[in-house]
Design a protein around this motif. Structure first.
Motif, PDB file in Angstrom:
ATOM      1  N   VAL A  83       7.193   3.175  11.341  1.00  0.00           N
ATOM      2  CA  VAL A  83       5.820   3.242  11.841  1.00  0.00           C
ATOM      3  C   VAL A  83       4.857   2.654  10.805  1.00  0.00           C
ATOM      4  CG1 VAL A  83       3.934   4.815  12.417  1.00  0.00           C
ATOM      5  CG2 VAL A  83       6.190   5.157  13.423  1.00  0.00           C
ATOM      6  N   ALA A  84       5.074   2.969   9.536  1.00  0.00           N
ATOM      7  CA  ALA A  84       4.215   2.425   8.480  1.00  0.00           C
ATOM      8  C   ALA A  84       4.294   0.903   8.447  1.00  0.00           C
ATOM      9  CB  ALA A  84       4.605   3.020   7.124  1.00  0.00           C
ATOM     10  N   ALA A  96       4.882  -1.070  11.014  1.00  0.00           N
ATOM     11  CA  ALA A  96       4.123  -1.565  12.166  1.00  0.00           C
ATOM     12  C   ALA A  96       2.626  -1.522  11.889  1.00  0.00           C
ATOM     13  CB  ALA A  96       4.460  -0.739  13.410  1.00  0.00           C
ATOM     14  N   LEU A  97       2.179  -0.480  11.211  1.00  0.00           N
ATOM     15  CA  LEU A  97       0.749  -0.352  10.898  1.00  0.00           C
ATOM     16  C   LEU A  97       0.320  -1.423   9.904  1.00  0.00           C
ATOM     17  CD1 LEU A  97       0.526   3.534  10.620  1.00  0.00           C
ATOM     18  CD2 LEU A  97      -0.251   2.101  12.513  1.00  0.00           C
ATOM     19  N   ARG A  98       1.154  -1.717   8.921  1.00  0.00           N
ATOM     20  CA  ARG A  98       0.820  -2.761   7.942  1.00  0.00           C
ATOM     21  C   ARG A  98       0.735  -4.125   8.632  1.00  0.00           C
ATOM     22  NH1 ARG A  98       4.897   0.246   4.777  1.00  0.00           N
ATOM     23  NH2 ARG A  98       3.777   1.565   3.295  1.00  0.00           N
ATOM     24  N   GLU A  99       1.643  -4.374   9.585  1.00  0.00           N
ATOM     25  CA  GLU A  99       1.611  -5.646  10.293  1.00  0.00           C
ATOM     26  C   GLU A  99       0.354  -5.735  11.159  1.00  0.00           C
ATOM     27  OE1 GLU A  99       4.463  -8.459  13.099  1.00  0.00           O
ATOM     28  OE2 GLU A  99       5.051  -6.406  12.630  1.00  0.00           O
ATOM     29  N   ALA A 100       0.001  -4.637  11.820  1.00  0.00           N
ATOM     30  CA  ALA A 100      -1.199  -4.625  12.655  1.00  0.00           C
ATOM     31  C   ALA A 100      -2.449  -4.861  11.810  1.00  0.00           C
ATOM     32  CB  ALA A 100      -1.307  -3.297  13.397  1.00  0.00           C
ATOM     33  N   TYR A 101      -2.467  -4.302  10.610  1.00  0.00           N
ATOM     34  CA  TYR A 101      -3.607  -4.516   9.712  1.00  0.00           C
ATOM     35  C   TYR A 101      -3.680  -5.979   9.279  1.00  0.00           C
ATOM     36  CZ  TYR A 101      -6.385  -4.366   5.415  1.00  0.00           C
ATOM     37  OH  TYR A 101      -7.310  -4.620   4.435  1.00  0.00           O
ATOM     38  N   ALA A 102      -2.518  -6.556   8.958  1.00  0.00           N
ATOM     39  CA  ALA A 102      -2.486  -7.957   8.531  1.00  0.00           C
ATOM     40  C   ALA A 102      -2.958  -8.890   9.646  1.00  0.00           C
ATOM     41  CB  ALA A 102      -1.072  -8.342   8.092  1.00  0.00           C
ATOM     42  N   GLU A 136      -5.970   5.553   7.291  1.00  0.00           N
ATOM     43  CA  GLU A 136      -5.871   6.857   7.950  1.00  0.00           C
ATOM     44  C   GLU A 136      -4.526   7.023   8.642  1.00  0.00           C
ATOM     45  OE1 GLU A 136      -8.112   9.475  11.460  1.00  0.00           O
ATOM     46  OE2 GLU A 136      -8.678   7.392  11.087  1.00  0.00           O
ATOM     47  N   ARG A 137      -4.107   5.979   9.345  1.00  0.00           N
ATOM     48  CA  ARG A 137      -2.843   6.083  10.083  1.00  0.00           C
ATOM     49  C   ARG A 137      -1.632   6.104   9.151  1.00  0.00           C
ATOM     50  NH1 ARG A 137      -3.210   2.902  15.887  1.00  0.00           N
ATOM     51  NH2 ARG A 137      -5.424   3.311  16.312  1.00  0.00           N
ATOM     52  N   GLN A 179       6.894  -3.164   2.423  1.00  0.00           N
ATOM     53  CA  GLN A 179       7.475  -1.915   1.964  1.00  0.00           C
ATOM     54  C   GLN A 179       6.911  -1.605   0.588  1.00  0.00           C
ATOM     55  OE1 GLN A 179      11.535  -3.348   2.447  1.00  0.00           O
ATOM     56  NE2 GLN A 179      11.806  -3.333   0.233  1.00  0.00           N
ATOM     57  N   ARG A 180       7.155  -0.391   0.112  1.00  0.00           N
ATOM     58  CA  ARG A 180       6.516   0.041  -1.141  1.00  0.00           C
ATOM     59  C   ARG A 180       6.989  -0.763  -2.339  1.00  0.00           C
ATOM     60  NH1 ARG A 180       6.985   6.561  -0.298  1.00  0.00           N
ATOM     61  NH2 ARG A 180       5.532   6.719   1.458  1.00  0.00           N
ATOM     62  N   GLU A 181       8.234  -1.232  -2.307  1.00  0.00           N
ATOM     63  CA  GLU A 181       8.743  -2.034  -3.414  1.00  0.00           C
ATOM     64  C   GLU A 181       9.191  -3.389  -2.891  1.00  0.00           C
ATOM     65  OE1 GLU A 181      11.186  -0.214  -6.527  1.00  0.00           O
ATOM     66  OE2 GLU A 181      12.634  -1.848  -6.242  1.00  0.00           O
TER      67      GLU A 181
END
Length: 214
Positions: free
Chosen positions: A24-25, A27-33, A44-45, A132-134
């Motif tokens: 889910v994270a 998908a949210l990063r892609e939507a933000y990009a 927030e999400r 991803q985080r790393e």
């Protein structure tokens, strides 16, 4: 955010796994990009995603986003919210007797390979979204230079080597105004500087006068 599970749907109470939260994270990063979420909505999400205990809490976070990058987990019932598919392998940035730059808002894959041969490469992560985080950047500078620009709050770990070359900046001003936490993003640098230079640049610290309103 719209709800994705109808009332009393048992799938909404299914416990979420770490993999579910990470998908889910992503998908949210892609939507933000892509500009579908603004910075506040994205933050927030993301925060809610990593705090979610059930699929019912994760589902509304992505239910209003396009489904083209989404797949359902193996064995999941149809009513379980869709989750994003894995990202494609990393990208390559090459400059041979030339100059290449990558910056602005872009998705940084899990692995990126950069090569500067008698040329220069600039990788600007200040507005980028990490998938991803790393993430790993393999930077090979042969009689050339590679510069990685990162925002405060990103940890850069240099695991590369230098042969008659230099690698610098990975341990300077990493925090700035943003504290480093166990959740902070990490950029791992690998590769070789052979008669070349690989450098990391953080934003310049704000001058004291600006804090005093001068």
């Amino acid at each position: 955010m719209p709800a994705a599970f109808p009332a009393n749907d048992p799938h909404g109470t299914m416990r979420a796994s770490d993999a579910d939260r990470d998908r889910v994270a992503d998908a949210l990063r892609e939507a933000y990009a892509e500009g579908r979420l603004d910075a506040d909505e994205h933050n927030e999400r993301i925060d809610l995603a990593y705090k979610a205990k059930t699929l019912g809490e994760l589902s509304p976070l992505v239910s209003d986003l396009p489904q083209r990058h989404i797949t359902s987990p193996a064995g999941a019932p149809p009513s379980v919210p869709a989750m994003p598919a894995d990202y494609a392998p990393g990208s390559k940035i090459t400059a041979v007797f030339a100059e290449q730059k990558r910056g602005g808002r872009w998705l940084v894959p899990s692995q990126t390979i950069a090569a500067a041969v008698f040329g220069s490469v600039t990788i600007d992560l200040r507005e980028a979204v990490l998938t991803q985080r790393e993430v790993v950047i393999t930077a090979n500078a042969v009689f050339g230079s590679i510069e990685i620009k990162v925002p405060h709050g990103v940890v850069v770990r240099d695991e590369g080597t230098a042969v008659f070359g230099s690698r610098s900046g990975s341990d300077r001003n990493a925090a700035g105004d943003v504290p480093i936490t166990p959740e902070s993003p990490v950029v791992v640098l690998r590769g070789m500087a052979l008669f070349g230079e690989v450098s990391v640049r953080y934003p310049k610290p704000k001058k004291l006068g600006k804090f005093l309103g001068r």
